[in-house]
Design a protein around this motif. Structure first.
Motif, short mmCIF file in Angstrom:
data_model
loop_
_atom_site.label_atom_id
_atom_site.label_comp_id
_atom_site.label_asym_id
_atom_site.label_seq_id
_atom_site.Cartn_x
_atom_site.Cartn_y
_atom_site.Cartn_z
N UNK A 1 45.20 44.97 35.76
CA UNK A 1 46.27 44.17 35.17
C UNK A 1 46.85 43.18 36.18
N UNK A 2 47.03 43.64 37.42
CA UNK A 2 47.56 42.78 38.48
C UNK A 2 46.63 41.60 38.75
N UNK B 1 43.82 51.01 46.28
CA UNK B 1 44.67 50.03 45.58
C UNK B 1 45.25 49.02 46.59
N UNK B 2 45.65 49.51 47.76
CA UNK B 2 46.19 48.61 48.78
C UNK B 2 45.16 47.56 49.19
N UNK B 3 43.93 48.00 49.43
CA UNK B 3 42.88 47.06 49.83
C UNK B 3 42.57 46.09 48.69
N UNK C 1 42.76 40.62 46.51
CA UNK C 1 42.71 40.02 45.18
C UNK C 1 42.93 38.51 45.20
N UNK C 2 43.89 38.03 45.97
CA UNK C 2 44.16 36.60 46.01
C UNK C 2 42.94 35.83 46.52
N UNK C 3 42.36 36.32 47.61
CA UNK C 3 41.18 35.67 48.20
C UNK C 3 40.01 35.65 47.21
N UNK D 1 32.72 46.81 45.61
CA UNK D 1 33.84 47.74 45.70
C UNK D 1 35.05 47.25 44.92
N UNK D 2 35.28 45.95 44.94
CA UNK D 2 36.39 45.36 44.19
C UNK D 2 36.16 45.52 42.70
N UNK D 3 34.96 45.19 42.25
CA UNK D 3 34.63 45.31 40.83
C UNK D 3 34.71 46.77 40.38
N UNK D 4 34.20 47.69 41.20
CA UNK D 4 34.24 49.11 40.85
C UNK D 4 35.68 49.60 40.78
N UNK D 5 36.52 49.14 41.70
CA UNK D 5 37.92 49.56 41.68
C UNK D 5 38.60 49.07 40.42
N UNK D 6 38.38 47.82 40.05
CA UNK D 6 39.00 47.28 38.84
C UNK D 6 38.53 48.03 37.59
#
Length: 91
Positions: free
Chosen positions: A62-63, A25-27, A32-34, A49-54
């Motif tokens: 939500x964030x 979640x921290x990563x 997320x902004x970038x 990895x970002x898509x899988x985490x979401x």
């Protein structure tokens, strides 16, 4: 190993595989902004990895959705009409 243990292990393996490569979640929050800005700049590639985490983390999803909506609004865009941003929010 009992049959039910094998079955449970197989299901667990499939669930875990869906969220690889893993991202904390921290990563996710740090990136997320970038990633949202890149999408708004027309770079639709979202790291796996970002898509899988979401997909597996409602809090981060939500964030990122709120961040994407705010960033799109700041640029005079409708985040639900912008395809890459809408996909990121929905997926």
């Amino acid at each position: 190993m009992r049959t039910t243990d094998t079955w449970a292990a197989a299901i667990l393996a499939q669930v875990v595989e869906a969220f690889e490569p893993w991202m904390s979640c921290d990563e996710c929050f740090e990136r997320s902004d970038q990633i949202v800005q890149a999408l708004l700049d027309g770079e639709p590639a979202v790291p796996a990895g970002f898509r899988a985490h979401l997909a597996g983390c409602a809090a981060c999803r939500d964030e990122v959705a709120a961040l994407a909506a705010l960033a799109a609004h700041d640029r005079g865009l409708d985040p639900t009409a912008d395809e890459p941003i809408a996909q990121l929010i929905v997926d």
